[in-house]
Motif scaffolding. Structure first.
Motif, PDB file in Angstrom:
ATOM      1  N   PHE A   1       0.956  -1.273   0.049  1.00 20.71           N
ATOM      2  CA  PHE A   1      -0.040  -0.116  -0.144  1.00 20.71           C
ATOM      3  C   PHE A   1       0.805   1.078   0.358  1.00 20.71           C
ATOM      4  N   LEU A   2       0.382   2.523  -0.457  1.00 21.85           N
ATOM      5  CA  LEU A   2       0.866   3.496  -1.003  1.00 21.85           C
ATOM      6  C   LEU A   2      -0.168   4.640   0.717  1.00 21.85           C
ATOM      7  N   VAL A   3       0.837   4.836   0.980  1.00 19.22           N
ATOM      8  CA  VAL A   3       0.514   6.081   2.422  1.00 19.22           C
ATOM      9  C   VAL A   3      -0.184   7.286   2.193  1.00 19.22           C
ATOM     10  N   PRO A   4      -1.628   7.447   2.368  1.00 16.33           N
ATOM     11  CA  PRO A   4      -2.428   8.391   1.523  1.00 16.33           C
ATOM     12  C   PRO A   4      -1.930  10.018   1.485  1.00 16.33           C
ATOM     13  N   SER A   5      -2.218  10.783   1.051  1.00 16.77           N
ATOM     14  CA  SER A   5      -1.653  11.584   0.901  1.00 16.77           C
ATOM     15  C   SER A   5      -1.779  12.731   1.598  1.00 16.77           C
ATOM     16  N   SER A   6      -3.884  12.742   2.211  1.00 22.36           N
ATOM     17  CA  SER A   6      -4.483  13.058   2.268  1.00 22.36           C
ATOM     18  C   SER A   6      -5.462  12.453   3.094  1.00 22.36           C
ATOM     19  N   TYR A   7      -6.167  13.365   4.341  1.00 22.10           N
ATOM     20  CA  TYR A   7      -7.244  12.379   4.673  1.00 22.10           C
ATOM     21  C   TYR A   7      -8.080  13.887   4.792  1.00 22.10           C
ATOM     22  N   ALA A   8      -9.835  13.034   5.323  1.00 21.07           N
ATOM     23  CA  ALA A   8     -10.248  14.554   4.859  1.00 21.07           C
ATOM     24  C   ALA A   8     -11.277  14.445   6.666  1.00 21.07           C
ATOM     25  N   SER A   9     -11.911  15.752   6.091  1.00 23.79           N
ATOM     26  CA  SER A   9     -12.268  15.527   7.840  1.00 23.79           C
ATOM     27  C   SER A   9     -13.658  15.224   8.491  1.00 23.79           C
ATOM     28  N   ASP A  10     -13.705  14.628   9.562  1.00 23.57           N
ATOM     29  CA  ASP A  10     -14.529  13.537  10.174  1.00 23.57           C
ATOM     30  C   ASP A  10     -15.725  14.886  10.763  1.00 23.57           C
ATOM     31  N   LYS A  11     -16.574  14.025  11.009  1.00 23.04           N
ATOM     32  CA  LYS A  11     -17.607  15.014  11.936  1.00 23.04           C
ATOM     33  C   LYS A  11     -18.359  14.400  12.371  1.00 23.04           C
ATOM     34  N   LEU A  12     -18.527  15.547  13.613  1.00 22.88           N
ATOM     35  CA  LEU A  12     -19.941  15.089  14.376  1.00 22.88           C
ATOM     36  C   LEU A  12     -21.212  15.415  14.750  1.00 22.88           C
ATOM     37  N   THR A  13     -22.031  14.787  14.670  1.00 24.42           N
ATOM     38  CA  THR A  13     -23.051  15.927  14.784  1.00 24.42           C
ATOM     39  C   THR A  13     -23.613  14.947  17.157  1.00 24.42           C
ATOM     40  N   ASN A  14     -24.173  15.798  17.397  1.00 25.34           N
ATOM     41  CA  ASN A  14     -24.512  15.500  18.931  1.00 25.34           C
ATOM     42  C   ASN A  14     -26.096  16.279  19.139  1.00 25.34           C
ATOM     43  N   ASN A  15     -27.010  15.013  19.441  1.00 29.85           N
ATOM     44  CA  ASN A  15     -27.912  15.301  20.362  1.00 29.85           C
ATOM     45  C   ASN A  15     -27.889  15.334  21.629  1.00 29.85           C
ATOM     46  N   GLU A  16     -29.015  16.767  22.351  1.00 27.62           N
ATOM     47  CA  GLU A  16     -28.956  15.818  23.676  1.00 27.62           C
ATOM     48  C   GLU A  16     -29.601  16.860  24.221  1.00 27.62           C
ATOM     49  N   ILE A  17     -30.526  16.054  25.387  1.00 24.55           N
ATOM     50  CA  ILE A  17     -31.523  16.100  26.132  1.00 24.55           C
ATOM     51  C   ILE A  17     -30.829  16.325  27.726  1.00 24.55           C
ATOM     52  N   GLY A  18     -30.891  17.672  28.060  1.00 31.79           N
ATOM     53  CA  GLY A  18     -30.554  18.261  29.713  1.00 31.79           C
ATOM     54  C   GLY A  18     -31.385  18.300  30.841  1.00 31.79           C
ATOM     55  N   TRP A  19     -30.686  18.726  32.065  1.00 29.91           N
ATOM     56  CA  TRP A  19     -31.434  19.658  32.816  1.00 29.91           C
ATOM     57  C   TRP A  19     -30.755  19.903  34.210  1.00 29.91           C
ATOM     58  N   LYS A  20     -31.160  21.315  34.804  1.00 28.95           N
ATOM     59  CA  LYS A  20     -30.577  21.414  35.639  1.00 28.95           C
ATOM     60  C   LYS A  20     -31.572  22.307  36.282  1.00 28.95           C
ATOM     61  N   THR A  21     -31.488  21.941  37.866  1.00 31.88           N
ATOM     62  CA  THR A  21     -32.150  22.169  38.683  1.00 31.88           C
ATOM     63  C   THR A  21     -31.448  22.832  40.066  1.00 31.88           C
ATOM     64  N   GLU A  22     -32.158  23.240  40.935  1.00 33.42           N
ATOM     65  CA  GLU A  22     -31.466  23.647  41.847  1.00 33.42           C
ATOM     66  C   GLU A  22     -32.878  23.377  43.677  1.00 33.42           C
ATOM     67  N   PHE A  23     -32.227  22.764  44.507  1.00 38.00           N
ATOM     68  CA  PHE A  23     -33.653  22.613  45.676  1.00 38.00           C
ATOM     69  C   PHE A  23     -33.004  23.161  46.724  1.00 38.00           C
ATOM     70  N   LEU A  24     -34.315  23.311  47.748  1.00 40.21           N
ATOM     71  CA  LEU A  24     -33.484  23.165  49.415  1.00 40.21           C
ATOM     72  C   LEU A  24     -32.814  25.060  49.703  1.00 40.21           C
ATOM     73  N   GLY A  25     -33.357  26.015  48.840  1.00 38.88           N
ATOM     74  CA  GLY A  25     -32.489  27.038  48.889  1.00 38.88           C
ATOM     75  C   GLY A  25     -31.705  27.554  48.836  1.00 38.88           C
ATOM     76  N   HIS A  26     -30.729  26.452  46.764  1.00 38.18           N
ATOM     77  CA  HIS A  26     -29.772  26.719  46.489  1.00 38.18           C
ATOM     78  C   HIS A  26     -28.866  25.781  47.026  1.00 38.18           C
TER      79      HIS A  26
END
Length: 167
Positions: A58-83
Motif C-alpha cells: 500500500f501507499l501512504v495516503p497523501s491526505s485525509y478528510a475532515s471527520d464529522k460529529l453530530t450531537n443530540n442532547e437533552i439535559g436538566w439543571k435544577t436547584e433545591f433547598l434554597g439553592h
C-alpha cells in the motif's frame, strides 16, 4: 515540495432550546455539529507493507478528510433547598463519522506516523453531577457518567498500490 492542496466546504450548525419549568428547574435540548479539519501526510504516496512477493502492498495516503460529529442532547439543571442542592445532568447521542486515525508502526512505515480516515461510531451516554452546600465552608460534590460506544463500520487498510493492479 509536492504542492499539495485540497478544499472542503460545508455547513455546520448548533441550536438550543431551553424551558424554565420552575424558577429552580430548567430543561434543554441541544443539537450541534462539529468537525476536525483534514490534512496532509508528510510521507504521502510512499510505498510500505512489503508482501511475500517483496512488493509494497500500500501507499501512504497523501491526505485525509475532515471527520464529522453530530450531537443530540437533552439535559436538566435544577436547584433545591434554597439553592443548597444542585442536580444537573444530560442524556446524549452522538454520531462520529469518518474518524481520523493515526498509524504508527516503525517496523512497517519507518519512524513516522500517518493519518487516514477510518471508522464511524455511535455514542450514547448519560452524565450527572450533584453539589450539596452542607454548611458554611463545606461543599460536597459528586459526578458520574456512562458511555456506550459502538463502531458502525469496519474499514480496512487494503492493497492500494497501483503498481500491483492485475497481479
Amino acid at each position: 515540495a509536492q504542492n499539495l492542496h485540497n478544499t472542503e466546504s460545508g455547513f455546520k450548525s448548533r441550536g438550543n432550546i431551553t424551558w424554565h419549568v420552575t424558577p429552580d428547574t430548567m430543561v434543554y435540548y441541544t443539537f450541534s455539529q462539529g468537525f476536525r479539519p483534514g490534512g496532509f501526510n508528510q510521507n504521502g504516496n510512499s510505498a510500505h507493507g512489503t508482501g511475500p512477493d517483496g512488493e509494497a502492498q500500500f501507499l501512504v495516503p497523501s491526505s485525509y478528510a475532515s471527520d464529522k460529529l453530530t450531537n443530540n442532547e437533552i439535559g436538566w439543571k435544577t436547584e433545591f433547598l434554597g439553592h443548597r442542592l444542585q442536580w444537573n445532568g444530560a442524556i446524549y447521542k452522538e454520531t462520529w463519522d469518518n474518524v481520523q486515525v493515526a498509524f504508527f508502526n516503525p517496523g512497517l512505515v519507518g519512524n513516522i506516523f500517518f493519518n487516514t480516515n477510518g471508522q464511524n461510531f455511535l455514542i450514547k451516554g448519560l452524565e450527572t453531577s450533584l453539589v450539596a452546600r452542607v454548611a458554611t465552608g463545606l461543599t460536597l460534590q459528586a459526578a458520574g457518567s456512562w458511555n456506550h460506544s459502538r463502531q458502525t463500520n469496519s474499514p480496512e487498510l487494503i492493497d492500494n498500490n497501483p503498481a500491483l493492479a492485475g497481479l
